[in-house]
Scaffold this motif. Structure first.
Motif, short mmCIF file in Angstrom:
data_model
loop_
_atom_site.label_atom_id
_atom_site.label_comp_id
_atom_site.label_asym_id
_atom_site.label_seq_id
_atom_site.Cartn_x
_atom_site.Cartn_y
_atom_site.Cartn_z
N ASP A 45 0.84 -1.25 0.06
CA ASP A 45 -0.01 -0.03 -0.03
C ASP A 45 0.85 1.31 -0.10
O ASP A 45 0.29 2.42 -0.17
N LEU A 46 2.19 1.16 0.28
CA LEU A 46 3.06 2.32 0.33
C LEU A 46 3.32 2.52 -1.04
O LEU A 46 4.30 2.00 -1.57
N VAL A 47 2.83 3.46 -2.05
CA VAL A 47 2.94 3.77 -3.25
C VAL A 47 4.22 4.60 -3.35
O VAL A 47 4.50 5.61 -2.74
N GLY A 48 5.02 4.49 -4.69
CA GLY A 48 5.90 5.31 -4.79
C GLY A 48 5.51 6.79 -5.26
O GLY A 48 4.41 7.00 -5.53
N GLU A 49 6.44 7.68 -5.61
CA GLU A 49 6.24 9.17 -6.09
C GLU A 49 5.48 9.11 -7.36
O GLU A 49 4.43 9.74 -7.74
N GLU A 50 5.61 8.16 -8.41
CA GLU A 50 5.10 8.30 -9.68
C GLU A 50 3.73 7.87 -9.64
O GLU A 50 2.67 8.67 -10.07
N LEU A 51 3.33 6.70 -8.88
CA LEU A 51 2.00 6.45 -8.73
C LEU A 51 1.03 7.26 -7.79
O LEU A 51 -0.05 7.48 -8.10
N ARG A 52 1.83 7.77 -6.84
CA ARG A 52 1.09 8.84 -5.95
C ARG A 52 0.66 10.17 -6.83
O ARG A 52 -0.57 10.33 -6.64
N ARG A 53 1.47 10.49 -7.93
CA ARG A 53 1.19 11.58 -8.44
C ARG A 53 0.16 11.33 -9.66
O ARG A 53 -0.95 11.94 -9.71
N THR A 54 0.33 10.21 -10.23
CA THR A 54 -0.81 9.78 -11.06
C THR A 54 -2.23 9.52 -10.45
O THR A 54 -3.10 10.23 -11.13
N ILE A 55 -2.29 9.16 -9.25
CA ILE A 55 -3.52 9.13 -8.59
C ILE A 55 -4.11 10.24 -8.45
O ILE A 55 -5.34 10.68 -8.62
N ALA A 56 -3.33 11.32 -8.04
CA ALA A 56 -3.68 12.59 -7.70
C ALA A 56 -4.25 13.36 -8.92
O ALA A 56 -5.37 14.04 -8.90
N LEU A 57 -3.46 13.36 -10.04
CA LEU A 57 -3.82 13.74 -11.25
C LEU A 57 -5.15 13.11 -11.94
O LEU A 57 -5.68 13.92 -12.36
N GLY A 58 -5.06 11.87 -11.64
CA GLY A 58 -6.49 11.16 -12.13
C GLY A 58 -7.56 11.63 -11.33
O GLY A 58 -8.75 11.43 -12.14
N ALA A 59 -7.36 12.18 -10.37
CA ALA A 59 -8.65 12.63 -9.36
C ALA A 59 -9.07 13.97 -10.05
O ALA A 59 -9.94 14.59 -9.53
N GLY A 60 -8.10 14.61 -10.85
CA GLY A 60 -8.68 15.86 -11.39
C GLY A 60 -7.52 16.98 -10.86
O GLY A 60 -7.84 18.22 -11.40
N LEU A 61 -6.54 16.57 -10.11
CA LEU A 61 -5.73 17.76 -9.80
C LEU A 61 -4.77 18.15 -10.69
O LEU A 61 -4.48 17.49 -11.72
N THR A 62 -4.41 19.43 -10.86
CA THR A 62 -3.61 20.02 -11.88
C THR A 62 -2.05 19.92 -11.01
O THR A 62 -2.12 19.36 -9.77
#
Length: 216
Positions: free
Chosen positions: A179-196
């Motif tokens: 469950d401890l995701v790395g930086e790339e996946l973390r960013r992808t999930i945030a951007l996928g939620a609609g964040l810039t």
């Protein structure tokens, strides 16, 4: 990266505190808070043990380590009392288990938690305009989560936070090493939620501000 919502063997996590912190450190996290599921029966037990670890061992890691709780399935009428109890017991951070779409959380939990002044409202599901506006007013951060199931409403949470000016943080809600995701996946999930990209960077700044406040 900062993660302010994780679990250890003191609730339903798989890892002891030392291994959870070490794994986060290796992945590049700069701060982590252990926030095991808590209610009236477990709050003091959790904090007594996790605070002891933080005080005796935390400074040996190259990561800021905090001790908190995630108040979970607490009846809304008792949330304010439980928030105070957790802080009195030494919790550096109080997270509330919000009205996720995948668990039977009592209606009214989101509002009661915000009114009680928790630090973070975790996976708040279909949070309302009233709740998001009050979170902005009270300085309660709303969570974008990388955890499956709870993440179904990330896009809604992001949109409501933007609409009302509420702060966002990104957390793993980690229960196991995977469950401890790395930086790339973390960013992808945030951007996928609609964040810039700028909004994503602001989530990390929001989290660091919480860390600094908790460490004072």
């Amino acid at each position: 990266m900062i993660d302010l919502h994780t679990h250890t063997i003191f609730s339903d996590g798989e890892l002891i505190p030392a291994e959870l912190v070490r794994r986060a450190e290796v992945l590049g996290y700069k701060a982590l808070c252990m926030t095991d599921h808590a209610d009236e029966a477990t709050t003091y037990h959790i904090l007594e043990n996790v605070l002891r670890f933080v005080k005796k061992h935390g400074h040996f890691f190259d990561i800021n380590v905090l001790a908190g709780v995630e108040l979970t399935h607490v009846p809304p009428a008792l949330i304010a009392e439980m928030v105070k109890s957790a802080r009195d017991a030494g919790a550096q951070l109080v997270v509330m288990h919000g009205e996720t779409p995948v668990e039977p959380v009592a209606p009214g939990t989101n509002l009661a938690a915000i009114e009680a002044g928790v630090d973070i409202l975790a996976h708040p599901g279909l949070i309302t305009d009233e709740e998001a506006a009050l979170a902005a007013e009270r300085g309660v951060a709303l969570e974008i989560t990388t955890r499956g199931g709870h993440s179904y409403t990330n896009g809604h949470v992001a949109a409501m936070a933007r609409k009302h000016g509420a702060g966002l943080v990104v957390n793993n809600d980690a229960h196991a090493p995977r469950d401890l995701v790395g930086e790339e996946l973390r960013r992808t999930i945030a951007l996928g939620a609609g964040l810039t990209p700028d909004e994503y960077r602001q989530t990390e700044a929001n989290a660091w501000e919480i860390v600094q406040r908790c460490m004072k």
